[in-house]
Design an enzyme around this catalytic site. Structure first.
Site, PDB file in Angstrom:
ATOM      1  N   ASN A  57       0.724  -1.004   0.445  1.00  0.00           N
ATOM      2  CA  ASN A  57      -0.524  -0.020  -0.096  1.00  0.00           C
ATOM      3  C   ASN A  57       1.109   1.190   0.163  1.00  0.00           C
ATOM      4  O   ASN A  57       1.678   1.510  -0.379  1.00  0.00           O
ATOM      5  CB  ASN A  57      -0.871   0.050   1.148  1.00  0.00           C
ATOM      6  N   ASP A  71      -4.012  -6.138   5.008  1.00  0.00           N
ATOM      7  CA  ASP A  71      -5.065  -6.896   5.730  1.00  0.00           C
ATOM      8  C   ASP A  71      -4.959  -8.848   5.342  1.00  0.00           C
ATOM      9  O   ASP A  71      -5.600  -9.411   5.468  1.00  0.00           O
ATOM     10  CB  ASP A  71      -5.572  -6.615   5.415  1.00  0.00           C
TER      11      ASP A  71
HETATM   12  O1  C5P Z   1      -9.226  -2.153  11.078  1.00  0.00           O
HETATM   13  P1  C5P Z   1      -8.097  -1.310  10.360  1.00  0.00           P
HETATM   14  O2  C5P Z   1      -6.810  -2.051   9.871  1.00  0.00           O
HETATM   15  O3  C5P Z   1      -8.678  -0.214   9.504  1.00  0.00           O
HETATM   16  O4  C5P Z   1      -6.857  -1.524  11.477  1.00  0.00           O
HETATM   17  C1  C5P Z   1      -6.334  -0.559  11.470  1.00  0.00           C
HETATM   18  C2  C5P Z   1      -5.098  -0.126  12.507  1.00  0.00           C
HETATM   19  O5  C5P Z   1      -4.885  -1.831  13.185  1.00  0.00           O
HETATM   20  C3  C5P Z   1      -3.718   0.485  12.495  1.00  0.00           C
HETATM   21  O6  C5P Z   1      -3.259   0.712  14.379  1.00  0.00           O
HETATM   22  C4  C5P Z   1      -2.782  -1.153  12.507  1.00  0.00           C
HETATM   23  O7  C5P Z   1      -1.521  -1.121  12.452  1.00  0.00           O
HETATM   24  C5  C5P Z   1      -3.782  -2.009  12.772  1.00  0.00           C
HETATM   25  N1  C5P Z   1      -3.429  -3.036  11.762  1.00  0.00           N
HETATM   26  C6  C5P Z   1      -2.996  -4.163  12.539  1.00  0.00           C
HETATM   27  N2  C5P Z   1      -2.990  -5.772  12.133  1.00  0.00           N
HETATM   28  C7  C5P Z   1      -4.237  -5.640  10.397  1.00  0.00           C
HETATM   29  C8  C5P Z   1      -3.584  -4.920  10.077  1.00  0.00           C
HETATM   30  C9  C5P Z   1      -4.377  -3.440  10.876  1.00  0.00           C
HETATM   31  O8  C5P Z   1      -1.816  -4.293  13.629  1.00  0.00           O
HETATM   32  N3  C5P Z   1      -3.881  -6.688   9.901  1.00  0.00           N
END
Ligand code: C5P
Length: 407
Positions: free
Chosen positions: A208, A277
């Site tokens: 990303n 993700d």
């Molecule tokens: O759910 P989302 O990805 O939008 O959430 C963002 C937060 O979760 C950020 O702090 C990111 O570093 C963390 N995150 C994580 N592991 C993932 C995806 C996001 O720790 N696989």
């Protein structure tokens, strides 16, 4: 740099007689560009390498060399200084300062100074390694002066070794550390930054647009404010910040492993990384032929590192997450705060041209269990400082609540 923490600060800049004195001219210029007031004091030897005129022109202030000028500069200059920076610091000046001599304007000024002092040595490797120099440096440390350890590399004398003047970025960080309030001292901070890369084959990956700038700004500002910092970084084009433990990772799984290893001892965890993700369901060891690529890519979900930390968090650990949003900021931030059991979610808008990915500025909303606050557009460093301010106030609230329940 409108929001530079150096703006309005007065720096007494000592220059000694090493060939690296020419680099000091660039540092003076950089300080001035950031809005600092710079007063240069040269030793007699320094003035043989670079003239006072150069430093006067670059600093916009008279450059001082003579102890026996009309005024009482050895008293007035240190009295006005927020910090003293000596670069390059020679073995001679280091010895003078260690012994407390006051036989030139620079050594007398340092003796008369109560502001914090940063010494950036530069000399031949054997001069640096000599027990006399090492003993003198140890004495300066004992006086509370900060020493920017010289770099290794090719020296002006043609030899290789330790003794090169540190780079400006490193000295700047150390200087900012001297100027900052040490309100994060005693905290062990774990920060993640940057994107992750999820390889499909030896040539391709999913990733990303995260540049890592926000996470790196958090790491630098935490270190300046006295925290012990571990920075777990995905692949970014930024130089590793000085004076902290930097752990480089590539994939989300590597980041998850590094975070779980370092989170155990952290008092504050900030997940600023944009973790992918999904990863490829299967990695191909051979480059996938164009003709063989399926138009649909099979993906597997990566672990949510923040949610995993939230589910087994210690009660004394502060957990801060980020939410990069393109709409519904407040609601999404609050949802993530609860879903991931975090103490604070920092929401930033990734659609704005001066916020989110790659930008040097950011506009964030800080969401806690019982508050929501949108800040003005700020540099990422100023934004980072505001996040630390909020983290400290949350820690204080928690302490106060703990004291109430035990009372
Ligand atoms: O759910 P989302 O990805 O939008 O959430 C963002 C937060 O979760 C950020 O702090 C990111 O570093 C963390 N995150 C994580 N592991 C993932 C995806 C996001 O720790 N696989």
């Amino acid at each position: 740099m409108s929001g530079s923490p150096l703006r309005g600060k007065t720096i007494l800049f000592g220059v000694c007689g090493s060939i690296a004195a020419f680099k000091a001219a660039g540092w003076v210029s950089a300080l001035r560009q950031e809005g600092a007031q710079v007063h240069v004091v040269l030793t007699a030897a320094a003035a043989r390498f670079v003239t006072p005129l150069t430093f006067a022109a670059l600093s916009g202030n008279p450059a001082h060399e003579n102890m026996f000028a009309a005024g009482m500069e050895h008293i007035s200059l240190p009295a006005a200084a927020d910090a003293v920076l000596i670069a390059p610091a020679t073995a001679q000046t280091i010895a003078r300062l260690a012994q407390g001599f006051a036989d030139d304007l620079l050594s007398a000024s340092v003796l008369a100074c109560s502001a914090p002092v940063l010494i950036c040595p530069a000399m031949n490797a054997r001069m640096l390694a000599h027990p006399a120099t090492q003993r003198n440096l140890a004495a300066l440390r004992e006086y509370g002066y900060r020493i920017a350890e010289p770099d290794c590399g090719r020296l002006a004398c043609g030899e290789e070794g330790a003794g090169r003047l540190v780079e400006w970025d490193t000295a700047r960080e150390a200087l900012l550390g001297l100027l900052a309030k040490q309100d994060l001292a005693g905290e062990r901070v774990l920060i993640t930054a940057g994107p992750t890369q999820e390889p499909l084959d030896p040539a391709r990956f999913l990733s990303n647009r995260s540049s890592g700038k926000m996470g790196y700004a958090l790491a630098r500002t935490a270190r300046r404010r006295g925290a012990e910092v571990t920075l777990v970084s995905g692949p970014v084009a930024l130089a590793p910040p000085p004076d902290m433990n930097v752990v480089s990772v590539r994939t989300a799984l590597e980041m998850a492993e590094a975070v779980s290893r370092h989170a155990q001892t952290a008092s504050i965890v900030v997940k600023a990384a944009a973790v992918a993700d999904f990863r490829a369901a299967a990695f191909s060891a051979q480059k996938i032929k164009k003709t063989a690529i399926e138009p649909l890519l099979a993906l597997a979900a990566n672990p949510d590192i923040l949610a995993a930390l939230g589910s087994r968090r210690r009660t004394d650990q502060l957990l801060i997450g980020f939410a990069a949003e393109s709409g519904g900021h407040e609601a999404e931030g609050r949802r993530k705060l609860l879903a991931k059991n975090a103490d604070l979610i920092v929401v930033n808008d990734i659609l704005g041209s001066s916020t989110g990915f790659e930008a040097d500025t950011n506009q964030i909303t800080l969401i806690t269990r019982d508050s929501s606050e949108t800040l003005e557009l700020l540099s990422k460093e100023e934004t980072a400082d505001r996040i630390w301010d909020k983290a400290l106030s949350l820690l204080q609230e928690r302490k106060a609540a703990g004291a109430e329940t035990t009372a």
